[in-house]
Design a protein around this motif. Structure first.
Motif, PDB file in Angstrom:
ATOM      1  N   PHE A 134      -4.690   8.475   7.098  1.00 21.57           N
ATOM      2  CA  PHE A 134      -3.417   9.015   6.646  1.00 21.57           C
ATOM      3  C   PHE A 134      -3.646   9.978   5.484  1.00 21.57           C
ATOM      4  O   PHE A 134      -4.664   9.922   4.804  1.00 21.57           O
ATOM      5  N   PRO A 135      -2.665  10.882   5.227  1.00 18.60           N
ATOM      6  CA  PRO A 135      -2.742  11.727   4.027  1.00 18.60           C
ATOM      7  C   PRO A 135      -2.682  10.860   2.770  1.00 18.60           C
ATOM      8  O   PRO A 135      -2.321   9.678   2.822  1.00 18.60           O
ATOM      9  N   TYR A 175       0.827  -1.214   0.000  1.00 17.18           N
ATOM     10  CA  TYR A 175       0.000   0.000   0.000  1.00 17.18           C
ATOM     11  C   TYR A 175       0.862   1.264   0.000  1.00 17.18           C
ATOM     12  O   TYR A 175       0.517   2.275   0.613  1.00 17.18           O
ATOM     13  N   LEU A 176       1.971   1.185  -0.728  1.00 21.93           N
ATOM     14  CA  LEU A 176       2.895   2.317  -0.779  1.00 21.93           C
ATOM     15  C   LEU A 176       2.445   3.397  -1.751  1.00 21.93           C
ATOM     16  O   LEU A 176       2.771   4.572  -1.576  1.00 21.93           O
ATOM     17  N   ASN A 177       1.723   2.995  -2.789  1.00 19.74           N
ATOM     18  CA  ASN A 177       1.414   3.932  -3.865  1.00 19.74           C
ATOM     19  C   ASN A 177      -0.008   4.487  -3.823  1.00 19.74           C
ATOM     20  O   ASN A 177      -0.277   5.541  -4.394  1.00 19.74           O
ATOM     21  N   ARG A 178      -0.918   3.786  -3.171  1.00 17.43           N
ATOM     22  CA  ARG A 178      -2.279   4.306  -3.013  1.00 17.43           C
ATOM     23  C   ARG A 178      -2.965   3.546  -1.875  1.00 17.43           C
ATOM     24  O   ARG A 178      -2.527   2.477  -1.478  1.00 17.43           O
ATOM     25  N   LYS A 179      -4.045   4.111  -1.385  1.00 14.62           N
ATOM     26  CA  LYS A 179      -4.779   3.498  -0.285  1.00 14.62           C
ATOM     27  C   LYS A 179      -5.624   2.340  -0.795  1.00 14.62           C
ATOM     28  O   LYS A 179      -6.001   2.304  -1.974  1.00 14.62           O
ATOM     29  N   LEU A 208       3.639   8.412   3.285  1.00 18.98           N
ATOM     30  CA  LEU A 208       4.871   7.731   3.679  1.00 18.98           C
ATOM     31  C   LEU A 208       5.610   8.488   4.781  1.00 18.98           C
ATOM     32  O   LEU A 208       6.344   7.874   5.569  1.00 18.98           O
ATOM     33  N   LEU A 209       5.417   9.789   4.837  1.00 16.80           N
ATOM     34  CA  LEU A 209       6.070  10.592   5.878  1.00 16.80           C
ATOM     35  C   LEU A 209       5.568  10.209   7.265  1.00 16.80           C
ATOM     36  O   LEU A 209       6.267  10.393   8.268  1.00 16.80           O
ATOM     37  N   ILE A 210       4.354   9.678   7.321  1.00 18.83           N
ATOM     38  CA  ILE A 210       3.796   9.204   8.589  1.00 18.83           C
ATOM     39  C   ILE A 210       3.954   7.692   8.705  1.00 18.83           C
ATOM     40  O   ILE A 210       4.271   7.162   9.772  1.00 18.83           O
TER      41      ILE A 210
END
Length: 226
Positions: free
Chosen positions: A193-194, A179-183, A200-202
């Motif tokens: 999350f944003p 789930y790195l590229n989209r929710k 990824l910053l969170i």
């Protein structure tokens, strides 16, 4: 039938799963070393068979072809704990412990499922995640393996490096492993999350913190003994 988060079906599934996760290691703990080995190998083989079947499930259920690739973190956790249970290589236990303990548990509590039972994806989803947790609990309780602080550092570093490769693979294939590229398309904890890739910053510090919290009981135990 649409999947209902914490609905009756979901709660019953969780109760059955956690009963099995607790009962199997308890029964095995009363057995001889040879019998424990049979239990361990059996769990490992069942997990590997499940991962192989996942390849066919992707095509059977009309999923995108790249979903047949076992690159989700939970797939890698399942494979890692299976290898440990069969071959007793501690590195694979440590990978499964940090990736699977929190990941599989969160997946079971907030599953990425649109439909409930008897949809064909429902049972494999919970079976795979529950078996991963079972394998980890079995290793801890019956085989007396455990992580150390150096393992926390190693797996955290390995996770960071792997995430870069997974992110690139997602860009190339249009996939969404880890789930790195989209929710996810259904409601999960990532909804808080944003939007990617800012999430990824969170997510990265949170994963590091979750890994540490997972290891913390052993850290406390070691300090109370010293």
């Amino acid at each position: 039938m649409p999947f209902v988060l914490f609905g009756t079906q979901h709660l019953i599934t969780l109760i059955i799963s956690f009963l099995i996760i607790g009962l199997v290691p308890y029964i095995a703990s009363k057995k001889s070393a040879e019998e424990k080995h049979i239990f361990a190998v059996s769990i490992g083989v069942l997990l590997l068979v499940h991962e192989v079947m996942q390849v066919f499930h992707a095509f059977s259920f009309g999923l995108a072809w790249y979903e047949s690739l076992p690159l989700h973190m939970c797939d890698l956790s399942a494979t890692s704990i299976a290898i440990y249970l069969i071959y007793r290589k501690s590195l694979f236990f440590n990978i499964a412990f940090f990736w699977g303990s929190g990941g599989a548990l969160i997946a079971m509590i907030t599953p990425d499922l649109a439909m409930g039972f008897p949809d064909g994806l429902y049972v494999p989803f919970f079976y795979g995640h529950a078996m991963t947790i079972l394998g980890i609990v079995f290793g801890l309780s019956c085989l007396k393996v455990r992580p150390f602080f150096r393992d926390y550092i190693l797996v955290t570093s390995l996770t960071a490096v792997s995430a870069v490769f997974i992110y690139v693979i997602n860009l190339m294939l249009g996939s969404n492993f880890w789930y790195l590229n989209r929710k996810p398309q259904v409601a999960t904890v990532l909804d808080f999350f944003p939007d990617p890739p800012i999430h990824l910053l969170i997510l990265v510090p949170l994963v590091i913190a979750v890994f540490f919290i997972t290891y913390a009981p052993f850290l406390i135990l070691d300090r109370t003994k010293s």
